[in-house]
Design an enzyme around this catalytic site. Structure first.
Site, short mmCIF file in Angstrom:
data_model
loop_
_atom_site.label_atom_id
_atom_site.label_comp_id
_atom_site.label_asym_id
_atom_site.label_seq_id
_atom_site.Cartn_x
_atom_site.Cartn_y
_atom_site.Cartn_z
N GLU A 1 5.53 -11.16 -5.74
CA GLU A 1 4.61 -11.30 -6.88
C GLU A 1 5.16 -10.71 -8.17
OE1 GLU A 1 4.46 -9.22 -4.46
OE2 GLU A 1 3.43 -7.35 -4.92
N GLY B 1 0.86 -1.18 0.00
CA GLY B 1 0.00 0.00 0.00
C GLY B 1 0.89 1.23 0.00
N LYS C 1 -8.43 -11.92 -17.13
CA LYS C 1 -8.44 -12.03 -18.59
C LYS C 1 -7.72 -13.29 -19.10
CE LYS C 1 -9.56 -9.61 -22.30
NZ LYS C 1 -10.80 -8.84 -22.43
N ASP D 1 -14.46 -11.47 -24.05
CA ASP D 1 -15.28 -11.75 -22.86
C ASP D 1 -16.70 -12.18 -23.24
OD1 ASP D 1 -13.02 -10.91 -21.65
OD2 ASP D 1 -13.78 -8.92 -21.13
N CYS E 1 5.32 -6.04 1.83
CA CYS E 1 5.65 -4.61 1.84
C CYS E 1 4.86 -3.88 2.94
CB CYS E 1 5.42 -4.02 0.46
SG CYS E 1 6.22 -2.42 0.27
N TYR E 2 3.95 -3.00 2.59
CA TYR E 2 3.15 -2.32 3.63
C TYR E 2 2.44 -3.36 4.51
CZ TYR E 2 -0.49 0.48 5.86
OH TYR E 2 -1.31 1.07 6.78
N HIS F 1 8.66 -7.62 -2.87
CA HIS F 1 7.45 -8.04 -3.60
C HIS F 1 7.67 -9.38 -4.31
CE1 HIS F 1 4.98 -4.42 -3.14
NE2 HIS F 1 6.14 -3.80 -3.04
#
Ligand code: XMP
Length: 512
Positions: A172, A56, A368, A228, A83-84, A170
């Site tokens: 990710e 964040g 997606k 979609d 992180c945050y 991070h």
């Protein structure tokens, strides 16, 4: 059977969707909830296998920074703070977060990890991605240090007894060399997941669910030819067959051959109950003489709804209206949009004009890339599944200024040549979106010793992860040269071809 799921508790970081995608890539369902929309009791009742606190933008000491009920730490559910999220856990558990002039780390940083279950299979030193100013200067009671960098003494911490972990970096982000392995360790070894989230089973499960729920009911779907709505339609078709009616509004603003190809795929290949509405004249009449981009967008959005309304009146009452909403739409609609740059056209207005009982959104839990996997497992042709994004208002926002049929036809040809050459050079995977724009600029040229005064087209190709920011794609010069000479040679009235080398921001992807 209850599906395993992980909660991504959102504290406003920029990588939150990425965290959920990374978890799902490891075959575990993840859902994102803003920290202020779910209580500890709701978390406890939902049966999560683990919780990830996201990053964040704030400092935990900032009075307006997002905090959370410390009771979450006592639920007995494993937690990973990033992180945050890591600093917040430290703060909530009684540790100290500090800020020093030289404590910031941004970008790739060398990380040293200890012997810990979170770092099983991770090299002792490796590269991680950092983006922080504050750092944890004193660990809370019960936590031990498990990782550090040169500037960050507590780059990782763990309370093994309670299964609570935190990392300042991070995992990710792909720049963290062993990020995937660390998440895998958290999900499988710490949370004890088995990995039961598979696209094939999702498809089978959804078809069976809709077959039960919608048997004998009338279902209506607005088909645009985009990924979609196409995937949603084929999925529903598998479940209810001819009880699904698809309406495809051809507004005359599509690319060369596109409307016919939509019709071919859905009517011929999938034998679907498809109504193609030829509304070109309606749209062109409404757009005649209109050159202001926002007005064009508004007119197209409204006219689309009117056409659909007329069709739906002919069909009469339906039980269900299908929408191709996907997970990022669900998350984004939960957060306030700062300012409208462009009014994006979508089918949001349809519920107001259709006589129906309920909306169904078969893809609302999917990202997606997952929608594409579902499309492939349903047998939708690759070129449709991998179709690049195409704006709802179509070529009307790629012809600058007032539009007419002639200009649209010119742009269709130019755009087709560009696409043909990108395909011939096998560059489709190297750029995320590429198209041509017909400007309202004329320029002087020379052809066969005579003066010309023709139109200028722009080629645009962008490289991006999320279309929120984008860079212009470095297409090879020889490809651009071929496209340019083909366009000026084959398309009457075009005497100049330019390439757009602006990133987003400051430009946007589309010109209008
Ligand atoms: P911009 O031009 O806003 O485009 O940088 C970002 C992405 O969104 C697409 N786009 C639209 N998509 N309806 C859509 O469904 C719209 O009205 C619309 N306008 C832009 C654009 O093609 C790019 O992929």
């Amino acid at each position: 059977m209850l599906m395993e799921k992980i909660l991504v508790l959102d504290f406003g970081g920029q990588y939150n969707q990425l965290i959920a995608r990374r978890v799902r890539e490891q075959h575990i369902y993840a859902e994102i909830k803003p920290y202020n929309r779910i209580s500890v009791d709701e978390i406890a009742a939902a049966g999560y296998r683990g919780i990830i606190f996201t990053g964040g933008p704030n400092s935990v000491y900032d009075p307006v920074s997002p905090h959370y009920d410390p009771a979450v730490l006592a639920l007995g559910i494993p937690i990973l703070g990033i992180c945050y999220g890591c600093q917040l856990i430290a703060y909530m558990a009684g540790g100290t977060v500090a800020s020093a002039d030289n404590s910031s780390e941004y970008g790739k940083i060398e990380l040293t990890v200890g012997d810990d279950v979170l770092f099983c299979g991770v090299d002792r030193t490796s590269v991680c991605w950092m983006s922080h100013r504050d750092y944890i200067s004193a660990l809370p009671d019960g936590f031990v240090n498990i990782a550090c960098t040169a500037k960050c003494p507590n780059a990782g911490m763990a309370d093994h007894a309670r299964g609570i972990y935190g990392v300042q970096f991070h995992p990710e982000v792909t720049h963290t060399a062993f990020g995937r392995q660390m998440l895998h360790n958290f999900l499988y070894d710490i949370c004890g997941c088995c990995g039961d989230w598979r696209m094939d089973s999702f498809v089978e499960q959804k078809i069976a669910e809709y077959r039960r729920k919608l048997s004998g009911k009338k279902v209506l779907c607005a088909l645009s030819g985009g990924v979609d709505s196409s995937v949603a339609a084929v999925l529903l078709h598998r479940a209810v067959g001819d009880n699904l009616i698809c309406v495809f509004v051809d507004h005359g603003l599509l690319r060369e051959g596109e409307a016919d190809s939509v019709e071919r795929v859905f009517r011929d290949t999938f034998s679907m109950n498809l109504i193609r509405v030829d509304a070109e004249q309606r749209f062109l009449t409404k757009l005649s003489g209109v050159s202001e981009p926002e007005r064009k967008r508004k007119i197209i959005g409204e006219e689309f709804i009117r056409v659909f309304e007329d069709e739906s009146k002919k069909i009469g009452k339906v039980n269900y209206l299908v929408q191709g909403t996907i997970y990022p739409d669900v998350i984004e609609s939960g957060s306030g949009d700062a300012s409208t740059i462009k009014s994006h056209h979508n089918v949001g207005g349809l519920p107001g004009v259709v006589d129906f009982d309920e909306i169904i959104e078969p893809l609302r839990d999917l990202f997606k890339d997952e929608v594409r996997q579902v499309g492939l497992s349903l047998g939708i042709p690759e070129e449709l599944v991998w179709r690049q994004p195409f704006p709802g208002p179509g070529l009307a926002i790629r012809v600058i200024g007032a539009i007419d049929r002639d200009k649209l036809d010119t742009l269709r040809r130019v755009d087709a040549i560009f696409r043909e050459e990108i395909a011939a050079a096998s560059l489709q995977q190297d750029t995320n979106q590429y198209f041509a724009v017909l400007t309202d600029t004329r320029s002087v040229g020379v052809m066969g010793d005579a003066r010309t005064y023709g139109r200028t087209v722009v080629l645009r190709a962008v490289t991006t992860d999320d279309f929120m920011t984008a860079d212009w794609t470095r297409l090879p010069y020889d490809v651009l040269a071929r496209v340019s000479s083909r366009i000026t040679g084959e398309v009457a009235g075009i005497t100049r071809v330019t390439y757009d080398i602006t990133s987003k921001p400051p430009a946007t992807v589309e010109w209008e």
